[in-house]
Design a protein around this motif. Sequence first.
Motif, PDB file in Angstrom:
ATOM      1  N   ARG A 130      14.400  -1.440  47.784  1.00 30.17           N
ATOM      2  CA  ARG A 130      13.219  -1.784  47.149  1.00 30.17           C
ATOM      3  C   ARG A 130      13.296  -1.972  45.948  1.00 30.17           C
ATOM      4  O   ARG A 130      12.915  -3.003  45.203  1.00 30.17           O
ATOM      5  CB  ARG A 130      12.338  -0.484  47.559  1.00 30.17           C
ATOM      6  CG  ARG A 130      10.851  -0.751  46.860  1.00 30.17           C
ATOM      7  CD  ARG A 130       9.885   0.521  47.494  1.00 30.17           C
ATOM      8  NE  ARG A 130      10.551   1.671  47.098  1.00 30.17           N
ATOM      9  CZ  ARG A 130      10.576   2.288  45.910  1.00 30.17           C
ATOM     10  NH1 ARG A 130       9.909   1.772  44.827  1.00 30.17           N
ATOM     11  NH2 ARG A 130      10.959   3.597  45.644  1.00 30.17           N
ATOM     12  N   LYS A 133      16.858  -4.585  45.279  1.00 29.01           N
ATOM     13  CA  LYS A 133      16.642  -5.848  46.231  1.00 29.01           C
ATOM     14  C   LYS A 133      18.026  -6.062  46.653  1.00 29.01           C
ATOM     15  O   LYS A 133      18.229  -7.173  47.276  1.00 29.01           O
ATOM     16  CB  LYS A 133      16.012  -6.982  45.355  1.00 29.01           C
ATOM     17  CG  LYS A 133      14.814  -7.086  44.574  1.00 29.01           C
ATOM     18  CD  LYS A 133      13.808  -6.707  45.366  1.00 29.01           C
ATOM     19  CE  LYS A 133      12.462  -6.607  44.607  1.00 29.01           C
ATOM     20  NZ  LYS A 133      11.493  -5.873  45.446  1.00 29.01           N
ATOM     21  N   THR A 143      15.825   3.104  48.567  1.00 21.41           N
ATOM     22  CA  THR A 143      15.111   2.442  47.234  1.00 21.41           C
ATOM     23  C   THR A 143      16.130   1.705  46.676  1.00 21.41           C
ATOM     24  O   THR A 143      15.523   0.751  45.832  1.00 21.41           O
ATOM     25  CB  THR A 143      15.586   4.135  46.534  1.00 21.41           C
ATOM     26  OG1 THR A 143      14.724   5.369  47.186  1.00 21.41           O
ATOM     27  CG2 THR A 143      14.845   3.873  44.938  1.00 21.41           C
TER      28      THR A 143
END
Length: 417
Positions: A127, A130, A124
């Motif tokens: 995602r 970044k 997470t």
Amino acid sequence: MLALIDGNSFYCSCERAFDPSLRHRPVVVLSNNDGCAIARTQEAKDLGLKMGEPWHLARHKPEFRDVVWKSSNYALYGDMSRRMFEVLHDFVPSVEPYSIDEMFLDLVGLQGDLAELSARIRATVRRVAKIPTCVGIGPTKTIAKMANRVAKADRDGPGICDLSTAAARAEAYKTLPTSLVWGLGPAAQAKLKGAGINTVAELVAFPADEMRKLLTVTGLRTQSELQGIACMPFALVPATKKSLAVTRSFGRAIIEWDEMREAVASYTARAAEKLRSHGLVASAVQVFMHTNRFNGDPPYANQATVSLEPSADSFALIGTTVKVAHSMWRDGFRYAKAGVVFIDLCRAAEMPAQFFPTRDPVRSAALMHTLDTLNRRFGRDTLRPGGTGATPDWSMRRANVSPAYTTEFKDLLNARA
DNA sequence: TCTGGGGTCCTAGGACCC
DNA sequence: TCTGGGGTCCTAGGACCC
């Protein structure tokens, strides 16, 4: 149980998050003044680029021809760190930021398999924030930290190392070198080697009283932590700062007092802003200046520490630091660096009352509040005390700095669909 | 031309006190 | 013949961290 999550090549990863052309390329982020390498992507490490290597020397080596270099951009990295924190906080209520790219997570009371949870957290963060990361799990900070280093060293591994069980630790300690232990630097490593200690297993088994003699209480504490006895508490609320500094090398040598005065005033103004943002006042300040130690210039270095009426007022503090700087200024030297360090800090709310304050504390606080509010709203240095420079020509070099993608409207990325 | 910045903790030794 | 001992505070410097 604790986890330590830490961003891989954090500054480089921040740069990559906004510039896809940097993916799969060797990238290095440089220290202030574009001086040394302070973050390298795996590709750059593979080329042999070392941490701390002076870039003005390294950049001419043929093997580094294709390395992309960036000036450091702390506005960006600080904001990316905050984003990482927020993602983590959604998973785990107790997050302790340790540095800009590392955070301890308190896993006590969380359900399910910790390694599996860590994998989800890691995905997470990747995602949403970044940032690629590694995770180490263990019962104490020192173990979690070491597990993190193990995870990082295994380049093709899962990015997670779980040392939560005594069995896993016993097995791992047999082969792990003491150099992976947090808190044992070069001096400690040499002493350990002299005592015939090479592995973490040998370190843990060493008699405690001899450990104390060899590495003082610091080493003893590290040993206990590796045995699973927590000596470093998890701290949800950050400890109050004990010192706060603004120090900079100049972009070029300073030879005029007027420029030094401007530099010291600017650093003081910046440091005073930081004091206020933490709700602190300083009761003493140290000022220093010195010439370049590397280039053969005639050497001169001086520093002085003076007590203050506790304050976070830019004008009052500038008055003091400039006076102190003037007392140590000597004509005829080529100054390379100066700095202002506030010490003896205490919370402004708990500041001892002054019998004879030289400034009206209420008016001073109101003025500083106005200054800070305007600068927050309209950008840093919208208003600044007289005698401080905005971007004078002695200021640090940042020849290749990326835009402030996340903190300036004018630097927002454009998206087209 | 050119080598970062910002922290914490620990220890030893001197000054000072009674 | 023979000149204490223990405690605190401060500072400088070392070591370590990211």
